[in-house]
Design an enzyme around this catalytic site. Structure first.
Site, PDB file in Angstrom:
ATOM      1  N   GLY A   1       0.844  -1.184   0.000  1.00  0.00           N
ATOM      2  CA  GLY A   1       0.000   0.000   0.000  1.00  0.00           C
ATOM      3  C   GLY A   1       0.876   1.230   0.000  1.00  0.00           C
ATOM      4  O   GLY A   1       1.301   1.734  -1.041  1.00  0.00           O
TER       5      GLY A   1
ATOM      6  N   ARG B   1     -33.646  25.202  12.608  1.00  0.00           N
ATOM      7  CA  ARG B   1     -34.089  24.354  13.716  1.00  0.00           C
ATOM      8  C   ARG B   1     -34.209  25.164  15.006  1.00  0.00           C
ATOM      9  O   ARG B   1     -33.325  25.956  15.353  1.00  0.00           O
ATOM     10  CB  ARG B   1     -33.067  23.225  13.909  1.00  0.00           C
ATOM     11  CG  ARG B   1     -33.329  22.313  15.085  1.00  0.00           C
ATOM     12  CD  ARG B   1     -34.359  21.272  14.785  1.00  0.00           C
ATOM     13  NE  ARG B   1     -34.338  20.208  15.779  1.00  0.00           N
ATOM     14  CZ  ARG B   1     -35.217  19.219  15.837  1.00  0.00           C
ATOM     15  NH1 ARG B   1     -36.181  19.143  14.933  1.00  0.00           N
ATOM     16  NH2 ARG B   1     -35.135  18.291  16.763  1.00  0.00           N
TER      17      ARG B   1
ATOM     18  N   GLY C   1     -27.840  16.445  15.416  1.00  0.00           N
ATOM     19  CA  GLY C   1     -28.317  15.582  16.491  1.00  0.00           C
ATOM     20  C   GLY C   1     -28.720  14.215  15.954  1.00  0.00           C
ATOM     21  O   GLY C   1     -28.084  13.670  15.054  1.00  0.00           O
TER      22      GLY C   1
ATOM     23  N   GLU D   1      -4.464   8.001  -2.206  1.00  0.00           N
ATOM     24  CA  GLU D   1      -3.467   8.942  -2.761  1.00  0.00           C
ATOM     25  C   GLU D   1      -2.414   9.308  -1.702  1.00  0.00           C
ATOM     26  O   GLU D   1      -1.852  10.396  -1.709  1.00  0.00           O
ATOM     27  CB  GLU D   1      -4.132  10.216  -3.306  1.00  0.00           C
ATOM     28  CG  GLU D   1      -5.172   9.967  -4.365  1.00  0.00           C
ATOM     29  CD  GLU D   1      -4.603   9.917  -5.761  1.00  0.00           C
ATOM     30  OE1 GLU D   1      -3.372   9.976  -5.906  1.00  0.00           O
ATOM     31  OE2 GLU D   1      -5.398   9.802  -6.713  1.00  0.00           O
TER      32      GLU D   1
END
Length: 381
Positions: A129, A266, A337, A361
């Site tokens: 990797g 809200r 929430g 990357e």
């Protein structure tokens, strides 16, 4: 940042396209995992699948800064579409543009830049990797041909892409200098693909294994000199890291705007959420980090456009922007929430999509290595 009239016009076009063509299908594609050919075909029509390639080779010839800003808008609309655009524009096309012969550019770059084909970059393997030099895929010379064997993993657009830039070992003795770059095409005998990985996020951007079982190609499929493959790949990753930085910024911006609007609408305890200091401070931190990330990324893009060294700046942008995306997406869920945990709202998707930007990357740890080494090198000059 002051934009030119041309830049503003391009960005407005991209914003309108994203609003009408990408945003309405983002949640559906996240659920179904459908590869977004419909949007990619339309992006090709407006020149964004070969944005940075000169018009000579079928591209749009857009400068690096403008392209980066366009990529942010696409990723803000749907990070899955954005990463496909980033990969095909980035590594395959830039490797062919910078290291391919004129014949190779005609054969493989032009269809990619025109958006007729999608490109994929094949470096990562199960055992290599971050340690890319330890890859085990092998290319064996047979007369004027090469025979490739091995398997690549975590390949974006695997099975969907037409053109694959593959790194394979051509010399066991030369270590990192024994790796060569080749072009493979979908449909070649011995080239097969695994099923799409079941990932945490980016569901519409298919990621698969790419397996090579005695894939025979002529030497005309070799990009650059023998043994230069890893150098070609790693140098091209700098541009790819700007792309992932812009992807992260797009995700962060989408999560931020959703949280900002939700906080303003809200009400709790008789007041808007935006009026509570605990919420407003979160919004302030989110906005600040996104702005700083964008400046870092556009600085790297401007250096690339100017022909200056930008490896350190690209890593800084990728590191900071990817960590910002994760911070912002997490805080957005907190502001929502319990609703933030529901798929009825977009922020949980942004949270899932954000995580990978710290990994592919080059992980955040690799970016810190690149940055620190360059800092010490600069200090000795």
């Amino acid at each position: 940042m002051t934009l030119t009239d041309d830049q503003r016009a391009i960005l407005e076009m991209v914003k309108d396209f994203c609003k009408s063509e990408i945003v309405p299908l983002a949640a559906e594609y996240d659920r179904s995992g459908q590869y977004p050919w419909k949007q990619l075909t339309k992006l090709a029509e407006i020149g964004l699948l070969g944005a940075s390639v000169p018009e000579t080779y079928g591209g749009a010839g857009i400068d690096a800064v403008t392209y980066a800003m366009c990529l942010e808008e696409i990723c803000k609309a749907d990070a899955s579409v954005g990463v496909i655009v980033s990969v095909t524009n980035g590594l395959p096309q830039q490797m062919l543009l910078n290291h391919g012969s004129e014949t190779q550019k005609k054969r493989w770059l032009e269809p990619l830049a025109q958006g007729k084909h999608i490109g994929a970059f094949c470096l990562t393997e199960a055992s290599s990797g971050s340690d890319a030099a330890s890859l085990r895929s092998i290319a064996t010379k047979d007369g004027n041909d090469w025979i490739l064997n091995g398997q690549k993993v975590w390949i974006t657009s695997g099975g969907q892409a037409h053109t694959y830039l593959v790194m394979a070992r051509t010399s066991a003795e030369r270590g990192s200098r024994g790796i060569t770059c080749f072009v493979l095409e979908k449909g070649m005998s011995g080239l097969t693909f695994g099923k799409p990985e079941e990932k945490m996020g980016l569901h519409a951007a298919h990621t698969t294994t790419v397996s090579m079982d005695d894939v025979r190609i002529s030497d005309e499929h070799r990009i650059g000199a023998e043994g230069q493959g890893l150098i070609i790949a790693l140098s091209s990753l700098d541009g790819g890291r700007i792309g992932i930085a812009m992807q992260a910024i797009g995700i962060a911006q989408a999560a931020f705007e959703a949280a900002r609007d939700y906080a303003f609408a809200r009400e709790q305890f008789g007041s808007r959420l935006s009026e509570f200091e605990g919420i407003s401070f979160k919004i302030a931190d989110m906005a600040t980090r996104i702005h700083a990330s964008r400046l870092l990324a556009l600085d790297a893009a401007s250096r690339k456009e100017a022909g200056l060294s930008y490896s350190k700046e690209a890593s800084m942008a990728k590191l900071f922007a990817s960590e910002t995306a994760n911070f912002v997406a997490k805080e957005a869920i907190q502001i929502f929430g319990g609703n933030g945990y529901s798929r009825e709202y977009p922020v949980e998707r942004h949270y899932r999509d954000a995580k990978i930007t710290e990994i592919y990357e080059g992980t955040s740890e690799i970016q810190r290595l690149v940055i620190s080494r360059q800092v010490f090198k600069d200090s000795r000059q």
